[in-house]
Design a protein around this motif. Structure first.
Motif, mmCIF file in Angstrom:
data_model
loop_
_atom_site.group_PDB
_atom_site.id
_atom_site.type_symbol
_atom_site.label_atom_id
_atom_site.label_comp_id
_atom_site.label_asym_id
_atom_site.label_seq_id
_atom_site.Cartn_x
_atom_site.Cartn_y
_atom_site.Cartn_z
ATOM 1 N N SER A 206 0.842 -1.184 0.000
ATOM 2 C CA SER A 206 0.000 0.000 0.000
ATOM 3 C C SER A 206 0.882 1.240 0.000
ATOM 4 O O SER A 206 1.994 1.218 0.528
ATOM 5 N N ASP B 42 -5.713 -0.323 5.689
ATOM 6 C CA ASP B 42 -6.228 -0.672 4.364
ATOM 7 C C ASP B 42 -7.227 -1.814 4.461
ATOM 8 O O ASP B 42 -8.289 -1.792 3.843
ATOM 9 N N TYR C 29 -3.158 8.524 5.072
ATOM 10 C CA TYR C 29 -2.736 8.602 3.674
ATOM 11 C C TYR C 29 -2.093 9.937 3.295
ATOM 12 O O TYR C 29 -1.697 10.104 2.146
ATOM 13 N N ILE D 140 -3.430 6.952 -4.277
ATOM 14 C CA ILE D 140 -3.336 6.077 -3.112
ATOM 15 C C ILE D 140 -3.494 4.651 -3.625
ATOM 16 O O ILE D 140 -4.387 4.375 -4.434
ATOM 17 N N ARG E 216 -15.880 4.286 -1.262
ATOM 18 C CA ARG E 216 -16.200 3.043 -0.559
ATOM 19 C C ARG E 216 -17.701 2.930 -0.305
ATOM 20 O O ARG E 216 -18.261 1.830 -0.337
ATOM 21 N N ASP F 279 -5.057 -5.227 0.204
ATOM 22 C CA ASP F 279 -5.176 -6.213 1.273
ATOM 23 C C ASP F 279 -4.469 -7.479 0.827
ATOM 24 O O ASP F 279 -4.160 -7.656 -0.360
ATOM 25 N N VAL G 83 -4.557 1.281 -2.155
ATOM 26 C CA VAL G 83 -5.196 0.655 -0.995
ATOM 27 C C VAL G 83 -5.332 -0.823 -1.290
ATOM 28 O O VAL G 83 -5.952 -1.201 -2.283
ATOM 29 N N ARG H 6 0.961 5.880 -0.740
ATOM 30 C CA ARG H 6 0.524 7.173 -1.287
ATOM 31 C C ARG H 6 1.728 7.713 -2.044
ATOM 32 O O ARG H 6 2.794 7.915 -1.455
ATOM 33 N N GLN I 230 -0.571 1.177 8.246
ATOM 34 C CA GLN I 230 -1.297 1.435 7.006
ATOM 35 C C GLN I 230 -1.877 0.169 6.416
ATOM 36 O O GLN I 230 -3.010 0.166 5.943
ATOM 37 N N SER I 231 -1.128 -0.945 6.433
ATOM 38 C CA SER I 231 -1.654 -2.172 5.847
ATOM 39 C C SER I 231 -2.880 -2.654 6.617
ATOM 40 O O SER I 231 -3.841 -3.141 6.027
#
Length: 236
Positions: free
Chosen positions: A85, A209, A161, A101, A175, A105, A103, A87, A205-206
């Motif tokens: 992930s 995300d 982010y 960004i 989303r 998983d 994003v 930015r 961050q992960s």
């Protein structure tokens, strides 16, 4: 999270895909094999199917000032099995700079083994410039009712982010549309689950995300009112 197949919108409304500002990708750790959607190809300046995405090709498009950062994150993903992930900025084939960004998983095989990462490129270059009035018209009543929690969620996105308020709202709205979830409910659940995020970087961050991409799955269903359940007159 189910991996978004290149070119698929995963049931998202057309508005969520406008101007091709969102596109999906998959990255397999073994062999460093990439797949990207038509939208991601076009973000980079290619027609769908024109090139085969590779690590070398993607890195060649990264902004020179961001390239080392992205490479470090990619190396971390390969060694840790975490999602990739970021930015950052990249240049398309015409030389135009895109602020995006990524994003993502973790991606699992049938046995539950982590085999890669999958997610989305969100191009924030134009943010809300072309659609501000449309979005406000659709969401203004809800914003008045739930401004505080939406502002909290925006603040978290801005921190994680490193984006501005308009860009954070764009991500929340995306989303909301992508998952067919009310904006207020999404923001409320997102804020409620923040304490599940570890405070240590780079895991923060992960994990965020993952939360952002799956939080809609844990929003309680709205129960119908008694009047709605029993009929217009309140009787069954």
């Amino acid at each position: 999270m189910p991996a978004p197949a290149p070119g698929e919108t995963d049931g998202a409304p057309a508005a969520a895909q406008h101007q091709e500002s969102v596109g999906g990708f998959r990255f397999w750790f073994v062999g460093q094999r990439w797949e990207w959607s038509d939208e991601v190809a076009r973000m980079h300046g290619y027609e769908p199917g024109e090139v085969e995405p590779t690590t070398e090709l993607l890195m060649s498009h990264k902004h020179p000032d961001d390239r080392a950062h992205v490479q470090d994150l990619l190396d971390y993903a390969l060694h840790s099995g975490e999602s990739f992930s970021s930015r950052h900025r990249f240049l398309d084939t015409s030389g135009a700079i895109h602020n995006v960004i990524v994003v993502a998983d973790r991606m699992f095989d049938e046995s539950g083994t982590v085999v890669g990462t999958s997610g989305y490129y969100i191009d924030l270059t134009d943010t809300l410039a072309e659609t501000t009035q449309e979005i406000l018209d659709e969401t203004l009543p809800e914003l008045f009712q739930a401004r505080a929690v939406i502002e909290q969620a925006k603040g978290v996105l801005m921190l994680i982010y490193r984006i501005n308020a308009d860009q954070a709202f764009r991500v929340l709205r995306w989303r909301s549309q992508e998952t067919n979830t009310k904006l207020r409910a999404l923001a409320t659940q997102l804020v409620a689950e923040l304490d599940t995020i570890p405070s240590s970087a780079p895991a923060t961050q992960s994990h965020f995300d993952h939360l952002l991409l799956t939080v809609h799955e844990r929003i309680p269903s709205e129960r119908p009112s008694r009047r709605a359940a029993n009929g217009p007159d309140g009787r069954s």
